[in-house]
Design a protein around this motif. Structure first.
Motif, PDB file in Angstrom:
ATOM      1  N   ARG A   1       0.821  -1.203   0.000  1.00  0.00           N
ATOM      2  CA  ARG A   1       0.000   0.000   0.000  1.00  0.00           C
ATOM      3  C   ARG A   1       0.859   1.260   0.000  1.00  0.00           C
ATOM      4  N   LEU A   2       1.924   1.252   0.774  1.00  0.00           N
ATOM      5  CA  LEU A   2       2.816   2.419   0.800  1.00  0.00           C
ATOM      6  C   LEU A   2       3.519   2.602  -0.537  1.00  0.00           C
ATOM      7  N   ASP A   3       3.964   1.502  -1.142  1.00  0.00           N
ATOM      8  CA  ASP A   3       4.588   1.603  -2.463  1.00  0.00           C
ATOM      9  C   ASP A   3       3.593   2.129  -3.494  1.00  0.00           C
ATOM     10  N   ALA A   4       2.344   1.650  -3.411  1.00  0.00           N
ATOM     11  CA  ALA A   4       1.325   2.131  -4.347  1.00  0.00           C
ATOM     12  C   ALA A   4       1.042   3.612  -4.134  1.00  0.00           C
ATOM     13  N   LEU A   5       1.015   4.060  -2.886  1.00  0.00           N
ATOM     14  CA  LEU A   5       0.782   5.473  -2.606  1.00  0.00           C
ATOM     15  C   LEU A   5       1.930   6.324  -3.140  1.00  0.00           C
ATOM     16  N   ARG A   6       3.136   5.828  -3.021  1.00  0.00           N
ATOM     17  CA  ARG A   6       4.290   6.562  -3.564  1.00  0.00           C
ATOM     18  C   ARG A   6       4.208   6.674  -5.081  1.00  0.00           C
ATOM     19  N   GLU A   7       3.857   5.563  -5.732  1.00  0.00           N
ATOM     20  CA  GLU A   7       3.711   5.568  -7.189  1.00  0.00           C
ATOM     21  C   GLU A   7       2.550   6.466  -7.613  1.00  0.00           C
ATOM     22  N   LEU A   8       1.502   6.454  -6.826  1.00  0.00           N
ATOM     23  CA  LEU A   8       0.339   7.293  -7.116  1.00  0.00           C
ATOM     24  C   LEU A   8       0.721   8.769  -7.126  1.00  0.00           C
TER      25      LEU A   8
ATOM     26  N   ARG B   1      -3.095   6.782 -18.382  1.00  0.00           N
ATOM     27  CA  ARG B   1      -2.472   7.254 -17.151  1.00  0.00           C
ATOM     28  C   ARG B   1      -3.487   7.254 -16.008  1.00  0.00           C
ATOM     29  N   TYR B   2      -4.715   7.673 -16.304  1.00  0.00           N
ATOM     30  CA  TYR B   2      -5.730   7.647 -15.250  1.00  0.00           C
ATOM     31  C   TYR B   2      -5.983   6.222 -14.780  1.00  0.00           C
ATOM     32  N   ARG B   3      -6.042   5.261 -15.711  1.00  0.00           N
ATOM     33  CA  ARG B   3      -6.259   3.877 -15.291  1.00  0.00           C
ATOM     34  C   ARG B   3      -5.099   3.390 -14.425  1.00  0.00           C
ATOM     35  N   GLU B   4      -3.887   3.804 -14.762  1.00  0.00           N
ATOM     36  CA  GLU B   4      -2.739   3.406 -13.955  1.00  0.00           C
ATOM     37  C   GLU B   4      -2.842   3.962 -12.537  1.00  0.00           C
ATOM     38  N   VAL B   5      -3.147   5.255 -12.435  1.00  0.00           N
ATOM     39  CA  VAL B   5      -3.246   5.833 -11.093  1.00  0.00           C
ATOM     40  C   VAL B   5      -4.465   5.292 -10.362  1.00  0.00           C
ATOM     41  N   ARG B   6      -5.515   4.955 -11.106  1.00  0.00           N
ATOM     42  CA  ARG B   6      -6.692   4.377 -10.445  1.00  0.00           C
ATOM     43  C   ARG B   6      -6.357   3.011  -9.867  1.00  0.00           C
ATOM     44  N   GLU B   7      -5.561   2.229 -10.589  1.00  0.00           N
ATOM     45  CA  GLU B   7      -5.132   0.932 -10.063  1.00  0.00           C
ATOM     46  C   GLU B   7      -4.254   1.116  -8.834  1.00  0.00           C
ATOM     47  N   GLN B   8      -3.339   2.079  -8.893  1.00  0.00           N
ATOM     48  CA  GLN B   8      -2.487   2.341  -7.736  1.00  0.00           C
ATOM     49  C   GLN B   8      -3.318   2.835  -6.554  1.00  0.00           C
ATOM     50  N   TYR B   9      -4.328   3.647  -6.840  1.00  0.00           N
ATOM     51  CA  TYR B   9      -5.190   4.128  -5.763  1.00  0.00           C
ATOM     52  C   TYR B   9      -5.943   2.969  -5.125  1.00  0.00           C
TER      53      TYR B   9
ATOM     54  N   ALA C   1      -0.903  13.010   1.571  1.00  0.00           N
ATOM     55  CA  ALA C   1      -0.333  11.703   1.241  1.00  0.00           C
ATOM     56  C   ALA C   1       1.186  11.742   1.333  1.00  0.00           C
ATOM     57  N   GLY C   2       1.777  12.849   0.932  1.00  0.00           N
ATOM     58  CA  GLY C   2       3.224  12.978   1.053  1.00  0.00           C
ATOM     59  C   GLY C   2       3.677  12.937   2.507  1.00  0.00           C
ATOM     60  N   ARG C   3       2.907  13.559   3.388  1.00  0.00           N
ATOM     61  CA  ARG C   3       3.264  13.522   4.811  1.00  0.00           C
ATOM     62  C   ARG C   3       3.179  12.098   5.370  1.00  0.00           C
ATOM     63  N   VAL C   4       2.208  11.335   4.906  1.00  0.00           N
ATOM     64  CA  VAL C   4       2.098   9.950   5.358  1.00  0.00           C
ATOM     65  C   VAL C   4       3.344   9.162   4.966  1.00  0.00           C
ATOM     66  N   LEU C   5       3.819   9.356   3.742  1.00  0.00           N
ATOM     67  CA  LEU C   5       5.027   8.648   3.305  1.00  0.00           C
ATOM     68  C   LEU C   5       6.241   9.092   4.100  1.00  0.00           C
ATOM     69  N   GLU C   6       6.342  10.377   4.388  1.00  0.00           N
ATOM     70  CA  GLU C   6       7.460  10.858   5.197  1.00  0.00           C
ATOM     71  C   GLU C   6       7.411  10.267   6.606  1.00  0.00           C
ATOM     72  N   THR C   7       6.206  10.205   7.173  1.00  0.00           N
ATOM     73  CA  THR C   7       6.054   9.603   8.503  1.00  0.00           C
ATOM     74  C   THR C   7       6.452   8.135   8.482  1.00  0.00           C
ATOM     75  N   ALA C   8       6.029   7.429   7.430  1.00  0.00           N
ATOM     76  CA  ALA C   8       6.382   6.012   7.326  1.00  0.00           C
ATOM     77  C   ALA C   8       7.889   5.839   7.169  1.00  0.00           C
ATOM     78  N   ASP C   9       8.505   6.665   6.336  1.00  0.00           N
ATOM     79  CA  ASP C   9       9.966   6.604   6.166  1.00  0.00           C
ATOM     80  C   ASP C   9      10.658   6.767   7.516  1.00  0.00           C
TER      81      ASP C   9
END
Length: 638
Positions: free
Chosen positions: A25-32, A624-632, A48-56
């Motif tokens: 999920r974190l990898d998908a959020l980063r790709e998103l 591109r939208y389908r890609e980000v929708r899959e990542q979402y 979402a960026g803050r969540v990734l920074e917190t996780a890091d």
């Protein structure tokens, strides 16, 4: 976590099932975020960026320790509970409010070091860090934090509570019988944090002050309020917040809380659960910019309609009909009687083989009979294809983009009524034909035509520009239908960028079609040669018969042998037109197929221009939208 992903616990094990799902999920959020930076406003991705920074940051620190905060209102007794769990007076307790001005920590040592990094991250002063009195093994790895009051009169205390609540792994909310229903607690904290129920305890303190079964009644009412807040309660083995009743002053129920905390810390999954809840919250905030209202994409019908409009813009139908006229004209030249060809050249008339009823003839494309235009009647020596195609080609793009309209300047219109000097046609194609042919029918070098006396010249190529505009708008609207606003805007912008060069590309396609049709069919049918030879033979018979009759009349021949002259003369006079009529009937089918081939080629060329300049960029945005929708979908855990 996965190598190169930026997440890695210290080598201490843990709940791999939870951690593995969170990793994806974190990898998908980063790709998103990476795929959306050029499409979405930076503020939409900030959370979402803050969540990734917190996780890091959290995963770089100890995974063996669990950080649990004690939070509550003034006078709730959280500092007393902190001391009861620590087994000694580590946090100041007194009547003065607020009593806790700085966070206080109590660390139960684990098998590995690493607590110092977590305490530094939380901002707990060194002199406020303590060890428990007994050092019991059941709470090994616990870092317990006593926070300032969340309703403190000091603003900096409330800000400190809000900051640390975003960093700790779990929270124990301490309430008392007087303020357990406080609106500030429920509206500012419990209700917004309902998604964090799995890393939350709600403790009713000071139950020793309640008589009889009043404690049970207060707990039941507290459960009701928590349920209204949307907070899942951990009952019957289901995940959720644990609700306990105790008295820090008398020690009643503290052992139960200690046991629950021991089991919670031993699982070493609080950090993962907290981060999973953070990802859930971030995904929910982003839902409106990633989830479409309905299935999206370009249907085959939308693509076909777009191709049809571009074919209309370049005049594919008119080009096909003009090519059919050319084929018939060349067939007439090859197969018609010599006398008819001579009359046609001297009279300057169009081909008599063209059938006005089929829309192919001197009246122009789609015009009613009698509404004559220069496109088919007064262009001597030029092919019908050249006349029609030049009337359909698009003008070059002006500075404002795809704008502008065209109108004809001929003496009669070829629109729906076919009357008036500049009547409006049903499509840009007919407008192009009207703008192309005037009373004189003279075609200028730039593709425009000179109208009648006193009328300005009009470039008929610009008449198809509104058709192109409408085609692009329609296909962009169809592709953007149902998409979230940022992605719908991206699709429209992609279509608009492609539309800037589309008129020039269509103009080139029409010019190429004109050039390919210039000069008539590339391969002449063999029966044309046979028919031409027969016409020549019939002409010879006719001439011989006429000469024979002249000899009889002048006395140069036998006066009784006039039958020998009349027979070939009659055969030539009747056979020539009969052969011409036969060839005309035979030529209809091949001419129609030739026109259809020309229309199909120009339609394909126009469709290729639209596909390369508009449909492919639009399809890329949809992809591109389908890609980000899959990542979402992965990031949101769906």
């Amino acid at each position: 976590m996965a190598e190169g992903s930026g997440y890695r616990w210290a080598e201490d094990g843990g709940r791999q099932a939870v951690r593995g799902g969170l990793r994806g999920r974190l990898d998908a959020l980063r790709e998103l975020i990476a795929l959306s930076r050029t499409r979405l406003d930076g503020r939409a991705l900030e959370g979402a960026g803050r969540v990734l920074e917190t996780a890091d940051e959290r995963y770089r620190l100890s995974g063996e320790h669990t950080v649990v905060a004690l939070a509550g209102a003034t006078g709730s007794g959280k500092s007393s509970l902190f001391n009861a769990l620590a087994g000694a007076n580590r946090s100041q307790v007194g009547p003065r409010r607020p009593t806790t001005a700085e966070p206080v920590a109590c660390v139960w040592p684990g098998s590995r070091p690493g607590a110092e990094g977590l305490l530094h991250r939380l901002g707990v002063p060194t002199h406020r860090r303590h060890a428990p009195a007994d050092g019991s093994a059941e709470l090994r790895g616990l870092i317990l934090i006593d926070l300032p009051d969340h309703d403190s009169s000091a603003t900096e205390h409330r800000a400190q509570v809000d900051r640390m609540l975003e960093l700790v792994d779990a929270v124990i909310w301490v309430v008392d019988p007087e303020k357990y229903a406080d609106a500030v607690l429920h509206e500012r904290y419990l209700r917004p944090l309902a998604g964090y129920a799995e890393v939350m305890f709600v403790v009713l303190n000071q139950v020793d002050r309640l008589p009889g079964d009043a404690a049970d009644q207060v707990v039941d009412d507290l459960r009701r309020l928590l349920d209204e807040d949307g907070l899942a309660l951990g009952e019957h083995g289901e995940p959720g917040a644990a609700v306990l009743a105790l008295s820090a002053a008398t020690g009643k129920g503290v052992g139960e809380l200690r046991e629950a905390l021991g089991q919670f810390v031993a699982e070493r999954g609080a950090a993962d659960r907290r981060l999973a809840a953070d990802v859930d919250a971030a995904a929910e905030r982003l839902r409106s910019v990633y989830v479409a209202q309905c299935p999206v994409g370009l249907t085959e019908q939308a693509r076909a309609e777009f191709d049809d409009r571009l074919a209309e813009a370049v005049g594919a139908v008119a080009t096909g009909r003009a090519a059919e006229r050319d084929w018939l004209r060349h067939a007439e030249r090859a197969c018609g009687s010599p006398w008819a060809r001579l009359r046609g050249r001297r009279g300057g008339r169009g081909s008599r083989w063209e059938n006005p009823g089929s829309g192919v003839g001197t009246t122009g494309v789609g015009a009613p009979r009698g509404a004559t235009t220069g496109a088919g009647a007064s262009r001597r020596g030029r092919s019908g294809a050249e006349r029609a195609v030049r009337g359909q080609t698009c003008a070059g793009r002006d500075e404002a983009g795809l704008t502008g309209t065209g109108s004809g300047s001929g003496p009669t219109g070829t629109g729906r009524a076919g009357s008036g000097r500049t009547g409006t046609g049903r499509s840009g194609v007919r407008q192009g034909l009207r703008g192309q042919a005037g009373a004189s029918g003279h075609l200028r070098a730039d593709g425009s035509s000179a109208g009648g006396v006193g009328e300005p010249a009009v470039d008929g190529r610009a008449a198809a520009r509104p058709v192109v505009e409408h085609a692009v708008r329609a296909v962009a609207g169809e592709a953007a239908h149902g998409l979230p606003a940022p992605w719908a805007q991206a699709v429209r912008e992609a279509a608009e960028r492609g539309a800037y060069g589309l008129p020039e590309a269509l103009d080139k396609a029409a010019a190429a079609a004109e050039e390919s049709l210039r000069g008539g069919p590339a391969v002449k049918p063999r029966w044309w040669t046979v028919a031409a030879s027969l016409q020549g033979l019939l002409l010879v018979l006719q001439v011989v018969g006429v000469l024979w009759l002249l000899g009889v009349v002048t006395g140069l021949g036998d006066g009784t042998d006039w039958i020998s002259g009349l027979s070939p003369a009659a055969l030539g006079a009747v056979g020539g037109p009969a052969l011409t009529w036969l060839c005309r009937a035979v030529a209809r089918g091949p001419a129609r197929r030739y026109g259809q081939d020309a229309e199909r080629r120009l339609r394909g060329a126009a469709a290729g221009c639209g596909r390369a300049r508009v449909l492919e960029p639009v399809a890329a945005e949809l992809l591109r939208y389908r890609e980000v929708r899959e990542q979402y979908a992965v990031a949101s855990g769906v």
